[in-house]
Design a protein around this motif. Structure first.
Motif, PDB file in Angstrom:
ATOM      1  N   ILE A  77      41.763  17.265  59.499  1.00  0.00           N
ATOM      2  CA  ILE A  77      43.010  16.990  60.334  1.00  0.00           C
ATOM      3  C   ILE A  77      42.674  15.640  60.985  1.00  0.00           C
ATOM      4  O   ILE A  77      43.765  14.756  60.859  1.00  0.00           O
ATOM      5  N   VAL A  78      41.721  15.420  61.414  1.00  0.00           N
ATOM      6  CA  VAL A  78      41.425  14.008  62.289  1.00  0.00           C
ATOM      7  C   VAL A  78      41.474  12.904  61.152  1.00  0.00           C
ATOM      8  O   VAL A  78      42.003  11.952  61.431  1.00  0.00           O
ATOM      9  N   SER A  79      40.631  13.203  59.965  1.00  0.00           N
ATOM     10  CA  SER A  79      40.713  12.043  59.166  1.00  0.00           C
ATOM     11  C   SER A  79      42.273  11.728  58.405  1.00  0.00           C
ATOM     12  O   SER A  79      42.384  10.657  58.126  1.00  0.00           O
ATOM     13  N   THR A  80      43.074  12.917  58.231  1.00  0.00           N
ATOM     14  CA  THR A  80      44.395  12.545  57.875  1.00  0.00           C
ATOM     15  C   THR A  80      45.427  11.929  58.813  1.00  0.00           C
ATOM     16  O   THR A  80      46.216  11.124  58.407  1.00  0.00           O
ATOM     17  N   LEU A  81      44.891  12.378  60.060  1.00  0.00           N
ATOM     18  CA  LEU A  81      45.783  11.435  60.992  1.00  0.00           C
ATOM     19  C   LEU A  81      45.374   9.987  61.106  1.00  0.00           C
ATOM     20  O   LEU A  81      46.444   9.098  61.304  1.00  0.00           O
ATOM     21  N   LEU A  82      43.997   9.739  60.759  1.00  0.00           N
ATOM     22  CA  LEU A  82      43.912   8.576  60.823  1.00  0.00           C
ATOM     23  C   LEU A  82      44.339   7.655  59.696  1.00  0.00           C
ATOM     24  O   LEU A  82      44.548   6.368  59.488  1.00  0.00           O
ATOM     25  N   VAL A  83      44.582   8.574  58.613  1.00  0.00           N
ATOM     26  CA  VAL A  83      45.309   7.780  57.207  1.00  0.00           C
ATOM     27  C   VAL A  83      46.694   7.238  57.481  1.00  0.00           C
ATOM     28  O   VAL A  83      46.514   6.163  57.264  1.00  0.00           O
ATOM     29  N   ILE A  84      47.416   7.946  58.238  1.00  0.00           N
ATOM     30  CA  ILE A  84      48.711   7.480  58.605  1.00  0.00           C
ATOM     31  C   ILE A  84      49.205   6.688  59.459  1.00  0.00           C
ATOM     32  O   ILE A  84      50.100   5.917  59.598  1.00  0.00           O
ATOM     33  N   VAL A  85      47.920   6.407  60.418  1.00  0.00           N
ATOM     34  CA  VAL A  85      47.950   5.385  61.446  1.00  0.00           C
ATOM     35  C   VAL A  85      47.393   3.906  61.010  1.00  0.00           C
ATOM     36  O   VAL A  85      47.499   3.003  61.888  1.00  0.00           O
ATOM     37  N   GLN A  86      46.639   3.779  59.965  1.00  0.00           N
ATOM     38  CA  GLN A  86      46.033   2.629  59.533  1.00  0.00           C
ATOM     39  C   GLN A  86      46.982   1.492  59.374  1.00  0.00           C
ATOM     40  O   GLN A  86      48.025   1.990  58.783  1.00  0.00           O
ATOM     41  N   SER A  87      46.716   0.283  59.312  1.00  0.00           N
ATOM     42  CA  SER A  87      47.455  -0.744  58.837  1.00  0.00           C
ATOM     43  C   SER A  87      46.527  -1.644  57.769  1.00  0.00           C
ATOM     44  O   SER A  87      47.550  -1.998  56.894  1.00  0.00           O
ATOM     45  N   ASN A  88      45.486  -1.079  57.535  1.00  0.00           N
ATOM     46  CA  ASN A  88      44.597  -1.647  56.321  1.00  0.00           C
ATOM     47  C   ASN A  88      44.610  -0.577  55.185  1.00  0.00           C
ATOM     48  O   ASN A  88      44.353   0.478  55.390  1.00  0.00           O
ATOM     49  N   VAL A  89      45.053  -0.976  54.098  1.00  0.00           N
ATOM     50  CA  VAL A  89      45.264   0.163  53.026  1.00  0.00           C
ATOM     51  C   VAL A  89      43.919   0.440  52.357  1.00  0.00           C
ATOM     52  O   VAL A  89      43.809   1.712  52.301  1.00  0.00           O
TER      53      VAL A  89
END
Lengths: 162, 102
Positions: A13-25
């Protein structure tokens, strides 16, 4: 085994949340790989080792490498990261998050209500049982899956061609 | 074997699906949209595996294999479309696709 499930679920859950808020692909891709590996751990803890291995090999391996190749081909630099930050002010998150929280607020009580009726421990289902199902009653679905992969191959070749 | 309640597994799948849905609705970069779609497909597969494990049947894992095949085919076509979009418009912004012309 249940500690493995909860640890894997939390990391997913934590890493998926971090996926959608990143600005670097590329950072988002690495977090997505971490999330998929955590889901693989969850599968293993649920007694599905075959599917856990496939998740690690096909999802976190093959599909993510495909993504990485495309990101390398696009060669997005600092300009795209700045553009990405400009596209994501805090206010764009409000409406999607509200809608999804309403959906979850409807869904989660239903899940907990229905599942409370039937509560039994998980049992391990190994490779042999899965293979017997796959090449027994589901052999037609396997053939259709191979058709789908062939169609995907041909259309990806045709679309990406100059 | 282990004592994990069914609702916790299904709730995990639902949470992951919701996060992917927020990503699809919020992001404007098409690469991120495709990644969020992958998250959603993966969480659907997770729900199948959880339910299959709960009933001690292999059918959940068989359905996960079908979803895996679908995701692989979908991502190949989607990445081809991303490459074509970048060649034509020199951007990965999905807003440029809102104009319908040949």
């Amino acid at each position: 085994m249940s500690e493995l499930f909860y640890a894997g679920g939390l990391i997913a859950i934590v890493s998926t949340l971090l996926v959608i808020v990143q600005s670097n692909v590329v950072h988002a891709l690495i977090y997505l790989v971490l999330s998929l590996l955590a889901v693989a751990v969850v599968f293993f803890s649920l007694g599905a080792p075959f599917v856990a291995l496939l998740e690690a090999i096909v999802y976190a391996g093959a599909i993510m490498v495909l993504f990485l190749f495309v990101v390398m081909m696009l060669n997005l630099g600092q300009a795209s990261r700045d553009q990405e930050r400009a596209w994501l002010p805090p206010r764009v998150w409000i409406v999607p998050c509200t809608l999804v929280l309403v959906l979850l607020g409807m869904l989660l009580p239903q899940i907990f209500e229905i599942a409370a009726v039937t509560n039994s421990p998980f049992v391990e289902v190994g490779v042999k049982a899965v293979s017997a199902e796959l090449f027994g009653p589901y052999v037609l679905a396997v053939e259709l899956g191979s058709f789908l992969l062939l169609a995907g191959l041909i259309s990806a070749y045709h679309i990406a061609k100059r | 074997m282990s004592l994990i309640p069914l609702e916790h597994g299904i709730a995990l799948a639902g949470l992951l699906f919701a996060i992917g849905l927020v990503g699809v609705m919020t992001r404007r970069n098409i690469v991120f949209v495709l990644m969020s779609l992958e998250i959603m497909l993966n969480s659907a597969g997770l729900a199948f595996v959880v339910a299959g494990a709960h009933h001690a049947s292999a059918e959940g894992q068989v359905m996960f294999l079908m979803i895996l095949t679908l995701a692989a085919a979908e991502v190949a076509v989607g990445l081809g479309l991303i490459i074509q979009l970048y060649r034509r418009f020199k951007t990965t912004d999905i807003e440029v696709l809102s104009a319908l012309k040949g």
